[in-house]
Design an enzyme around this catalytic site. Structure first.
Site, PDB file in Angstrom:
ATOM      1  N   ALA A  92     -13.807   6.457   3.149  1.00  0.00           N
ATOM      2  CA  ALA A  92     -12.935   6.421   4.323  1.00  0.00           C
ATOM      3  C   ALA A  92     -13.636   7.017   5.526  1.00  0.00           C
ATOM      4  CB  ALA A  92     -11.641   7.184   4.046  1.00  0.00           C
ATOM      5  N   ASP A  93     -13.173   6.614   6.705  1.00  0.00           N
ATOM      6  CA  ASP A  93     -13.672   7.189   7.946  1.00  0.00           C
ATOM      7  C   ASP A  93     -12.552   7.161   8.969  1.00  0.00           C
ATOM      8  OD1 ASP A  93     -15.821   8.320   9.553  1.00  0.00           O
ATOM      9  OD2 ASP A  93     -15.689   6.478  10.728  1.00  0.00           O
ATOM     10  N   THR A  94     -12.413   8.243   9.722  1.00  0.00           N
ATOM     11  CA  THR A  94     -11.417   8.338  10.789  1.00  0.00           C
ATOM     12  C   THR A  94     -12.124   8.695  12.079  1.00  0.00           C
ATOM     13  OG1 THR A  94      -9.674   9.031   9.265  1.00  0.00           O
ATOM     14  CG2 THR A  94      -9.353   9.570  11.593  1.00  0.00           C
TER      15      THR A  94
ATOM     16  N   ALA B 168     -10.391   3.787   8.575  1.00  0.00           N
ATOM     17  CA  ALA B 168     -10.773   2.688   7.684  1.00  0.00           C
ATOM     18  C   ALA B 168     -10.875   3.244   6.276  1.00  0.00           C
ATOM     19  CB  ALA B 168     -12.106   2.082   8.108  1.00  0.00           C
TER      20      ALA B 168
END
Length: 198
Positions: A55-57, A92
């Site tokens: 995940a990435d924010t 994501a």
């Protein structure tokens, strides 16, 4: 299985946008990379195969990506730019299983109140902003900076509000009703536009 982020060790994933890379592309690319590298590390360690989540924010304002601040001065810069404005938070999430990786992006809008330089510096001095995209934590002291949010608060915190499903045959993303989702786009009116599979 955790990817390395310790400053004294080489990073498994080097995060940074390519020149003129759109924010949506960037967060998806990083999430997919994390999931794929996690899958490789699992196999290298001879661990039992399990789906791997990456995940990435990121915070986005005027097409600029605000990752984690490099230092206190960078955190002050970010918060100064976000003050009194509405920005977007993109998270994501990707899941890898065998040769497949599925990814999805969730977007929320967050509005900050006007913030004085003194307030920003005092908040940065707490240390809370230093490991957060956009230099704030809505689940912490940073909540005092926010006047409103549309979309998922879980997304703003860096989580995913939908469901990820997987099997040996397929990897997919599902919404709360269990329908397969191909993509989710955030509309300015605060509604979610969901494109379903099929």
């Amino acid at each position: 299985l955790r990817l390395r982020e310790s400053p004294e060790r080489e990073r498994d994933v080097v995060e940074g946008a390519h020149d003129a890379e759109p924010a949506r592309h960037y967060v998806e690319r990083i999430a997919r990379t994390k999931a794929a590298i996690g899958w490789q590390r699992m196999l290298q360690r001879n661990l039992p195969p399990r789906p791997v989540l990456g995940a990435d924010t990121e915070v986005v304002l005027d097409d600029a990506i605000f990752g984690k601040p490099k230092d206190a001065a960078d955190a002050v810069r970010m918060l100064t730019l976000l003050a009194g404005r509405t920005h977007h938070v993109l998270t994501a999430v990707a899941i890898s299983w065998e040769e497949s990786t599925a990814a999805e992006i969730s977007t929320s809008a967050v509005t900050f109140r006007a913030i004085t330089r003194d307030e920003i510096e005092r908040y940065v001095a707490t240390g809370e902003p230093m490991d957060k995209a956009g230099a704030y934590a809505i689940q912490g002291r940073g909540a005092a900076l926010v006047t409103g949010a549309r979309g998922s608060v879980t997304n703003v915190i860096g989580g995913w509000s939908g469901r990820l499903s997987n099997s040996r045959e397929a990897v997919s993303l599902e919404d709360a009703a269990g329908d397969r989702v191909d993509s989710v786009d955030y509309a300015d009116e605060g509604d979610w536009a969901v494109r379903r599979h099929g």
